[in-house]
Design a protein around this motif. Structure first.
Motif, PDB file in Angstrom:
ATOM      1  N   ALA A 105       0.836  -1.209   0.000  1.00  0.00           N
ATOM      2  CA  ALA A 105       0.000   0.000   0.000  1.00  0.00           C
ATOM      3  C   ALA A 105       0.870   1.258   0.000  1.00  0.00           C
ATOM      4  N   SER A 106       1.926   1.284   0.816  1.00  0.00           N
ATOM      5  CA  SER A 106       2.823   2.448   0.851  1.00  0.00           C
ATOM      6  C   SER A 106       3.988   2.269  -0.113  1.00  0.00           C
ATOM      7  N   GLY A 107       4.366   1.021  -0.386  1.00  0.00           N
ATOM      8  CA  GLY A 107       5.417   0.736  -1.344  1.00  0.00           C
ATOM      9  C   GLY A 107       6.523  -0.125  -0.781  1.00  0.00           C
ATOM     10  N   ILE A 108       7.077  -0.947  -1.636  1.00  0.00           N
ATOM     11  CA  ILE A 108       8.225  -1.787  -1.305  1.00  0.00           C
ATOM     12  C   ILE A 108       9.310  -1.481  -2.330  1.00  0.00           C
ATOM     13  N   ARG A 109      10.508  -1.194  -1.843  1.00  0.00           N
ATOM     14  CA  ARG A 109      11.641  -0.864  -2.724  1.00  0.00           C
ATOM     15  C   ARG A 109      12.647  -2.002  -2.722  1.00  0.00           C
ATOM     16  N   LEU A 110      12.992  -2.455  -3.921  1.00  0.00           N
ATOM     17  CA  LEU A 110      14.091  -3.394  -4.104  1.00  0.00           C
ATOM     18  C   LEU A 110      15.252  -2.615  -4.691  1.00  0.00           C
ATOM     19  N   VAL A 111      16.425  -2.815  -4.130  1.00  0.00           N
ATOM     20  CA  VAL A 111      17.625  -2.135  -4.606  1.00  0.00           C
ATOM     21  C   VAL A 111      18.514  -3.184  -5.270  1.00  0.00           C
ATOM     22  N   GLN A 112      18.806  -2.969  -6.554  1.00  0.00           N
ATOM     23  CA  GLN A 112      19.659  -3.884  -7.306  1.00  0.00           C
ATOM     24  C   GLN A 112      21.129  -3.660  -6.928  1.00  0.00           C
ATOM     25  N   ALA A 113      21.952  -4.643  -7.206  1.00  0.00           N
ATOM     26  CA  ALA A 113      23.383  -4.553  -6.905  1.00  0.00           C
ATOM     27  C   ALA A 113      24.029  -3.360  -7.593  1.00  0.00           C
ATOM     28  N   ASP A 114      23.499  -2.947  -8.763  1.00  0.00           N
ATOM     29  CA  ASP A 114      24.080  -1.808  -9.485  1.00  0.00           C
ATOM     30  C   ASP A 114      23.506  -0.459  -9.050  1.00  0.00           C
ATOM     31  N   GLY A 115      22.605  -0.450  -8.058  1.00  0.00           N
ATOM     32  CA  GLY A 115      22.025   0.791  -7.565  1.00  0.00           C
ATOM     33  C   GLY A 115      20.654   1.125  -8.141  1.00  0.00           C
ATOM     34  N   THR A 116      20.211   0.395  -9.160  1.00  0.00           N
ATOM     35  CA  THR A 116      18.863   0.578  -9.709  1.00  0.00           C
ATOM     36  C   THR A 116      17.847   0.271  -8.614  1.00  0.00           C
ATOM     37  N   THR A 117      16.774   1.073  -8.549  1.00  0.00           N
ATOM     38  CA  THR A 117      15.708   0.801  -7.591  1.00  0.00           C
ATOM     39  C   THR A 117      14.427   0.448  -8.332  1.00  0.00           C
ATOM     40  N   ASP A 118      13.672  -0.470  -7.752  1.00  0.00           N
ATOM     41  CA  ASP A 118      12.369  -0.873  -8.266  1.00  0.00           C
ATOM     42  C   ASP A 118      11.367  -0.678  -7.138  1.00  0.00           C
ATOM     43  N   ASP A 119      10.451   0.285  -7.319  1.00  0.00           N
ATOM     44  CA  ASP A 119       9.445   0.589  -6.304  1.00  0.00           C
ATOM     45  C   ASP A 119       8.112  -0.031  -6.708  1.00  0.00           C
ATOM     46  N   TYR A 120       7.593  -0.930  -5.883  1.00  0.00           N
ATOM     47  CA  TYR A 120       6.340  -1.643  -6.121  1.00  0.00           C
ATOM     48  C   TYR A 120       5.247  -1.044  -5.244  1.00  0.00           C
ATOM     49  N   ARG A 121       4.071  -0.780  -5.836  1.00  0.00           N
ATOM     50  CA  ARG A 121       2.903  -0.295  -5.092  1.00  0.00           C
ATOM     51  C   ARG A 121       1.639  -0.858  -5.720  1.00  0.00           C
ATOM     52  N   VAL A 122       0.637  -1.122  -4.886  1.00  0.00           N
ATOM     53  CA  VAL A 122      -0.667  -1.494  -5.419  1.00  0.00           C
ATOM     54  C   VAL A 122      -1.271  -0.255  -6.062  1.00  0.00           C
ATOM     55  N   LEU A 123      -1.631  -0.363  -7.337  1.00  0.00           N
ATOM     56  CA  LEU A 123      -2.241   0.746  -8.054  1.00  0.00           C
ATOM     57  C   LEU A 123      -3.756   0.682  -7.944  1.00  0.00           C
ATOM     58  N   ARG A 124      -4.291  -0.524  -8.119  1.00  0.00           N
ATOM     59  CA  ARG A 124      -5.723  -0.790  -7.974  1.00  0.00           C
ATOM     60  C   ARG A 124      -5.852  -2.303  -7.764  1.00  0.00           C
ATOM     61  N   PRO A 125      -7.031  -2.800  -7.392  1.00  0.00           N
ATOM     62  CA  PRO A 125      -7.150  -4.242  -7.154  1.00  0.00           C
ATOM     63  C   PRO A 125      -6.665  -5.060  -8.358  1.00  0.00           C
ATOM     64  N   GLY A 126      -5.748  -5.980  -8.094  1.00  0.00           N
ATOM     65  CA  GLY A 126      -5.211  -6.847  -9.128  1.00  0.00           C
ATOM     66  C   GLY A 126      -4.062  -6.263  -9.925  1.00  0.00           C
ATOM     67  N   VAL A 127      -3.684  -4.993  -9.675  1.00  0.00           N
ATOM     68  CA  VAL A 127      -2.618  -4.354 -10.455  1.00  0.00           C
ATOM     69  C   VAL A 127      -1.582  -3.716  -9.526  1.00  0.00           C
ATOM     70  N   VAL A 128      -0.322  -4.081  -9.763  1.00  0.00           N
ATOM     71  CA  VAL A 128       0.812  -3.505  -9.038  1.00  0.00           C
ATOM     72  C   VAL A 128       1.618  -2.673 -10.027  1.00  0.00           C
ATOM     73  N   GLU A 129       1.977  -1.461  -9.617  1.00  0.00           N
ATOM     74  CA  GLU A 129       2.820  -0.579 -10.425  1.00  0.00           C
ATOM     75  C   GLU A 129       4.255  -0.700  -9.936  1.00  0.00           C
ATOM     76  N   THR A 130       5.189  -0.803 -10.885  1.00  0.00           N
ATOM     77  CA  THR A 130       6.610  -0.804 -10.562  1.00  0.00           C
ATOM     78  C   THR A 130       7.261   0.379 -11.275  1.00  0.00           C
ATOM     79  N   ILE A 131       7.936   1.217 -10.503  1.00  0.00           N
ATOM     80  CA  ILE A 131       8.720   2.317 -11.065  1.00  0.00           C
ATOM     81  C   ILE A 131      10.192   1.951 -10.879  1.00  0.00           C
ATOM     82  N   SER A 132      10.895   1.795 -11.996  1.00  0.00           N
ATOM     83  CA  SER A 132      12.315   1.439 -11.964  1.00  0.00           C
ATOM     84  C   SER A 132      13.131   2.679 -12.296  1.00  0.00           C
ATOM     85  N   THR A 133      14.062   3.007 -11.402  1.00  0.00           N
ATOM     86  CA  THR A 133      14.926   4.165 -11.592  1.00  0.00           C
ATOM     87  C   THR A 133      16.367   3.678 -11.665  1.00  0.00           C
ATOM     88  N   TYR A 134      16.983   3.903 -12.817  1.00  0.00           N
ATOM     89  CA  TYR A 134      18.339   3.430 -13.066  1.00  0.00           C
ATOM     90  C   TYR A 134      19.352   4.490 -12.641  1.00  0.00           C
TER      91      TYR A 134
END
Length: 182
Positions: A11-40
């Protein structure tokens, strides 16, 4: 020590940090859909919408905070995102999709082979994981992705990517995971 993210943290977001520093932010956008914003690390930003946190529904570049429509690809499955099946270990799924992108409309077939349940560690956090190999086939372009589906979080994490033009797969290594606090 901060606690490890749980599914409710989407609901607030989960961030995964890649070994190279890229981040992937996961959030529920609506029922059944998760949005991922990847920042390189070079500033490039992409958005991916995932049905049930697993199946790619849409992918696009983000420029100045907005979707770049020239880079947008939409994958139309023959079911609502909220009706898409969750994986079971050691099973196979098949889907037909229609892809709309800058090149027009075309059909794509997806075969998913789910493997044995295992455990994956991100930073100091351990999660149950079901690996899935997605084989995408169309008239013009074939590629394969391996994801790690994390049932406790309700998301899949891209582990590797390979297409016809590559000599070896790109491997993505998650170094850390944390809850995003607003």
């Amino acid at each position: 020590m901060a606690s490890c993210p749980v599914g409710a943290d989407l609901a607030s977001g989960i961030r995964l940090v890649q070994a190279d520093g890229t981040t992937d932010d996961y959030r529920v956008l609506r029922p059944g859909v998760v949005e991922t914003i990847s920042t390189y690390t070079d500033g490039y930003v992409a958005r991916t919408l995932l049905g049930q946190g697993i199946y790619v529904l849409e992918v696009a570049d983000v420029v100045d905070g907005s979707i770049d429509p020239y880079t947008q690809a939409v994958f139309a499955f023959r079911m609502a995102a909220s009706d898409m099946p969750l994986p079971d270990p050691n099973t196979q799924m098949k889907f037909g999709t229609t892809v709309r992108d800058g090149g027009g409309l075309y059909p794509e077939n997806i075969v998913i082979d789910w493997g044995d349940r295992a455990t994956v560690t991100y930073g100091k956090c351990n999660y149950a994981m079901i690996p899935g190999t997605f084989s995408h086939t169309s008239d013009d372009y074939d590629h394969q992705e391996v994801v790690h589906y994390l049932p406790e979080l309700g998301i899949s994490v891209l582990h590797s990517y390979f297409d016809d033009d590559m000599t070896e797969a790109d491997i993505y290594q998650v170094a850390d995971i944390k809850t995003i606090r607003n």
